[in-house]
Design a protein around this motif. Structure first.
Motif, PDB file in Angstrom:
ATOM      1  N   VAL A  73       0.867  -1.171   0.000  1.00 55.12           N
ATOM      2  CA  VAL A  73       0.000   0.000   0.000  1.00 55.12           C
ATOM      3  C   VAL A  73       0.902   1.218   0.000  1.00 55.12           C
ATOM      4  N   ARG A  74       0.664   2.113  -0.944  1.00 51.71           N
ATOM      5  CA  ARG A  74       1.456   3.341  -1.031  1.00 51.71           C
ATOM      6  C   ARG A  74       0.543   4.540  -0.801  1.00 51.71           C
ATOM      7  N   ILE A  75       0.961   5.438   0.077  1.00 56.05           N
ATOM      8  CA  ILE A  75       0.196   6.641   0.413  1.00 56.05           C
ATOM      9  C   ILE A  75       1.048   7.841   0.053  1.00 56.05           C
ATOM     10  N   MET A  76       0.518   8.720  -0.813  1.00 55.97           N
ATOM     11  CA  MET A  76       1.251   9.887  -1.288  1.00 55.97           C
ATOM     12  C   MET A  76       0.372  11.121  -1.152  1.00 55.97           C
ATOM     13  N   ASP A  77       0.994  12.268  -0.972  1.00 54.69           N
ATOM     14  CA  ASP A  77       0.246  13.525  -0.935  1.00 54.69           C
ATOM     15  C   ASP A  77       0.982  14.562  -1.769  1.00 54.69           C
ATOM     16  N   ASP A  78       0.302  15.660  -2.061  1.00 55.27           N
ATOM     17  CA  ASP A  78       0.906  16.722  -2.873  1.00 55.27           C
ATOM     18  C   ASP A  78       1.371  17.888  -2.014  1.00 55.27           C
ATOM     19  N   GLY A  79       1.687  17.611  -0.766  1.00 57.11           N
ATOM     20  CA  GLY A  79       2.218  18.655   0.107  1.00 57.11           C
ATOM     21  C   GLY A  79       3.697  18.889  -0.130  1.00 57.11           C
ATOM     22  N   ARG A  80       4.355  19.454   0.872  1.00 61.14           N
ATOM     23  CA  ARG A  80       5.768  19.803   0.734  1.00 61.14           C
ATOM     24  C   ARG A  80       6.694  18.668   1.131  1.00 61.14           C
ATOM     25  N   GLY A  81       6.148  17.554   1.536  1.00 62.47           N
ATOM     26  CA  GLY A  81       6.979  16.400   1.873  1.00 62.47           C
ATOM     27  C   GLY A  81       7.533  16.471   3.275  1.00 62.47           C
ATOM     28  N   ARG A 107       4.351  -4.841  13.481  1.00 64.81           N
ATOM     29  CA  ARG A 107       3.866  -5.968  14.278  1.00 64.81           C
ATOM     30  C   ARG A 107       3.073  -6.951  13.417  1.00 64.81           C
ATOM     31  N   SER A 108       2.435  -6.439  12.373  1.00 61.75           N
ATOM     32  CA  SER A 108       1.674  -7.313  11.472  1.00 61.75           C
ATOM     33  C   SER A 108       2.555  -7.944  10.402  1.00 61.75           C
ATOM     34  N   GLY A 109       3.852  -7.644  10.426  1.00 66.16           N
ATOM     35  CA  GLY A 109       4.778  -8.220   9.460  1.00 66.16           C
ATOM     36  C   GLY A 109       5.150  -7.296   8.322  1.00 66.16           C
ATOM     37  N   ALA A 110       4.774  -6.015   8.397  1.00 67.43           N
ATOM     38  CA  ALA A 110       5.006  -5.079   7.301  1.00 67.43           C
ATOM     39  C   ALA A 110       6.401  -4.460   7.373  1.00 67.43           C
ATOM     40  N   THR A 111       6.833  -3.961   6.231  1.00 67.29           N
ATOM     41  CA  THR A 111       8.042  -3.160   6.122  1.00 67.29           C
ATOM     42  C   THR A 111       7.645  -1.786   5.601  1.00 67.29           C
ATOM     43  N   LEU A 112       8.118  -0.714   6.242  1.00 67.16           N
ATOM     44  CA  LEU A 112       7.732   0.648   5.867  1.00 67.16           C
ATOM     45  C   LEU A 112       8.920   1.391   5.280  1.00 67.16           C
ATOM     46  N   ARG A 113       8.632   2.224   4.284  1.00 62.83           N
ATOM     47  CA  ARG A 113       9.654   3.072   3.664  1.00 62.83           C
ATOM     48  C   ARG A 113       9.091   4.468   3.496  1.00 62.83           C
ATOM     49  N   PHE A 114       9.772   5.462   4.054  1.00 72.10           N
ATOM     50  CA  PHE A 114       9.349   6.860   3.970  1.00 72.10           C
ATOM     51  C   PHE A 114      10.276   7.601   3.014  1.00 72.10           C
ATOM     52  N   ALA A 115       9.688   8.456   2.186  1.00 72.87           N
ATOM     53  CA  ALA A 115      10.495   9.197   1.210  1.00 72.87           C
ATOM     54  C   ALA A 115       9.705  10.414   0.744  1.00 72.87           C
ATOM     55  N   ASN A 116      10.394  11.280   0.022  1.00 67.70           N
ATOM     56  CA  ASN A 116       9.762  12.362  -0.739  1.00 67.70           C
ATOM     57  C   ASN A 116       9.932  12.018  -2.203  1.00 67.70           C
ATOM     58  N   ALA A 159       5.064  13.803   0.489  1.00 66.66           N
ATOM     59  CA  ALA A 159       5.455  12.675   1.322  1.00 66.66           C
ATOM     60  C   ALA A 159       4.965  11.378   0.696  1.00 66.66           C
ATOM     61  N   VAL A 160       5.804  10.381   0.733  1.00 62.46           N
ATOM     62  CA  VAL A 160       5.475   9.054   0.218  1.00 62.46           C
ATOM     63  C   VAL A 160       5.811   8.041   1.294  1.00 62.46           C
ATOM     64  N   VAL A 161       4.850   7.195   1.624  1.00 59.30           N
ATOM     65  CA  VAL A 161       5.120   6.091   2.541  1.00 59.30           C
ATOM     66  C   VAL A 161       4.587   4.817   1.899  1.00 59.30           C
ATOM     67  N   GLU A 162       5.432   3.828   1.838  1.00 56.92           N
ATOM     68  CA  GLU A 162       5.053   2.553   1.232  1.00 56.92           C
ATOM     69  C   GLU A 162       5.098   1.466   2.295  1.00 56.92           C
ATOM     70  N   VAL A 163       4.003   0.743   2.412  1.00 50.18           N
ATOM     71  CA  VAL A 163       3.882  -0.357   3.366  1.00 50.18           C
ATOM     72  C   VAL A 163       3.763  -1.651   2.570  1.00 50.18           C
ATOM     73  N   SER A 164       4.612  -2.591   2.843  1.00 43.38           N
ATOM     74  CA  SER A 164       4.579  -3.849   2.099  1.00 43.38           C
ATOM     75  C   SER A 164       4.652  -5.028   3.061  1.00 43.38           C
ATOM     76  N   TRP A 165       3.904  -6.068   2.715  1.00 38.83           N
ATOM     77  CA  TRP A 165       3.881  -7.305   3.485  1.00 38.83           C
ATOM     78  C   TRP A 165       4.236  -8.472   2.570  1.00 38.83           C
ATOM     79  N   PRO A 166       4.849  -9.507   3.083  1.00 42.79           N
ATOM     80  CA  PRO A 166       4.869 -10.780   2.346  1.00 42.79           C
ATOM     81  C   PRO A 166       3.433 -11.298   2.241  1.00 42.79           C
TER      82      PRO A 166
END
Length: 461
Positions: free
Chosen positions: A356-364, A409-418, A431-438
């Protein structure tokens, strides 16, 4: 963030947690060491000490400990002022003993760091600064004024003056550095503990809401039949009692109240019965549920569900874990809070992963915190405070920490970036945050070993 009302506990509050018994035990250890040193020095090394004054200083500590032991209960918690008084007394008592035994010529002068370190780890910043100031004054006084150490032959034991000066400088640096170091580490530990407690509270709250919804839904389902029976019976009585208006009025009241109970339970149980179906849902449904509280704010939330695996065109069915919903909700709220106009939520899945990737058009994210996102109770740098850049980020950190902790805790890996994404018609994404699970971690009904739905089970109420 969702948990913005939670605040870390202050140092004064933590100081009230220290037991008197702990301070008494530490003081007994110090008293024992002082008594042994004062007693052995004349016998083994022939030093001429003011034994009367030395034993008097130790005796005062003994009396204080005995009074505290017998007057106060063992489980007494000291206040900030009481803790400060005890540590300050220990510092001054040690300084007095050093004055009687050679000042900074005495190697035990290093023990002056002890009370200061205790203050830095247990007391407030104000008390710690006071302790440091008094310790610096005491060390400086001992450097120039003290009773000399003499042997039986009258020889004065002293180290060269340049070493005394170095010893004094080392103690001053040690007082400042040890206090700052201890306080910094202790503050980090306290912040992490507060944030973990807040995370557990958030997860417990989400779990209670889920459980409560299931219980209410089950009650609505199970009470439907008796309420229908009551309504049917009251309607028949209403027809039979046509000639008795008073009794007919009571029967009509029973029928109306049964209808009212039915309507109330129907409203409360719209989420359905707590069966195994509600514990699994398509990925897009779980993401929509997490985003729903923020869909009707002043920002546009766009959903995009797609798969890079042509053999799996439909989104996977995943477990509806409270930590997944609450963690995604915190991330989505952060995006909506800081977006200018739009927030994009994209889901993607393959044969091995779900993301799941969450992005916005703010200033990051501000560059100076990008590498520390997920740490609790972050603060801005003074330079950015002067520029007035991103004032919304003042004090941020706990909400993202909760989200990161719950999702991991649910097994996800998070990555934060602009980032910048060309798929959005050339619009920059802040701001971009990507949450990934096996996929095997959260998939509910997938592969060769799907999780069975089973039969609905009645919830005891």
């Amino acid at each position: 963030m969702t948990q913005g009302h939670i605040r870390p506990l202050g140092a004064r509050t933590r100081a009230n947690w220290i037991r008197l018994r702990t301070m008494i035990l530490l003081r007994w250890v110090a008293i024992t060491g002082q008594f042994i040193a004062i007693t052995i020095a004349p016998l083994v090394y022939g030093l001429q000490l003011e034994l009367g004054l030395c034993y008097l200083a130790i005796g005062v500590s003994v009396i204080g400990n005995l009074v505290a032991t017998f007057v106060f209960p063992e489980n007494k918690r000291l206040t900030e002022q009481e803790n400060l008084a005890m540590v300050l007394f220990d510092l001054l008592q040690l300084a007095f003993l050093l004055f009687l035994t050679g000042g900074l010529h005495n190697p035990f002068a290093l023990l002056m760091l002890g009370p200061v370190t205790i203050s830095a780890t247990a007391l407030s910043l104000r008390s710690t600064l006071l302790m440091c100031a008094i310790a610096i004054i005491a060390v400086s006084f001992l450097a120039v004024s003290h009773l000399p150490l003499t042997t039986e032959t009258g020889e004065v034991l002293r180290i060269p003056q340049v070493f005394v000066f170095g010893h004094w400088i080392a103690l001053l640096i040690g007082i400042v550095f040890t206090s700052a170091y201890s306080r910094r580490v202790t503050s980090e530990i306290h912040s992490m503990g507060d944030a973990l407690a807040a995370t557990q509270m958030a997860l417990a709250r989400e779990q209670k809401l889920t459980d409560l919804g299931g219980v209410v839904a089950a009650a609505a389902h199970e009470l439907g039949t008796p309420l229908a029976t009551i309504k049917l019976t009251s309607t028949e009585l209403l027809g039979d009692l046509a000639d008795l208006p008073e009794l007919a009025e009571d029967a009509a009241l029973i029928r109306d109240q049964a209808d009212r109970c039915r309507d109330i339970l129907r409203d409360m149980g719209r989420s359905g019965k707590d069966d195994l179906h509600l514990r699994h849902a398509p990925l897009e449904a779980v993401v929509f549920e997490a985003a729903e509280p923020h869909l009707y704010r002043d920002k546009q939330v766009h959903f995009n569900h797609h798969s890079d695996d042509e053999a799996r065109p439909n989104p996977p069915t995943i477990l509806r874990k409270p930590e997944i919903i609450h963690g995604l909700r915190n991330l989505i709220q952060n995006g909506v809070d800081f977006a200018d106009h739009n927030v994009w939520i994209e889901t993607d899945w393959t044969d091995k992963d779900v993301s799941v990737r969450i992005m916005d058009d703010g200033r990051g994210y501000p560059a100076h915190i990008l590498g520390r996102i997920g740490d609790p109770f972050m603060r801005r740098g003074s330079a950015l405070r002067a520029k007035g850049e991103r004032p919304e980020y003042e004090g941020m950190g706990l909400g993202l920490f909760i989200a990161k902790t719950l999702l991991e805790r649910s097994g996800a890996t998070l990555r934060f970036a602009n980032g910048f994404d060309e798929r959005h018609k050339g619009q920059a994404t802040g701001a971009v945050v990507e949450v990934s699970w096996p996929r095997s971690t959260i998939a509910a009904r997938d592969g060769d070993d799907p999780v069975p739905l089973g039969q609905n089970r009645r919830i005891p109420v």
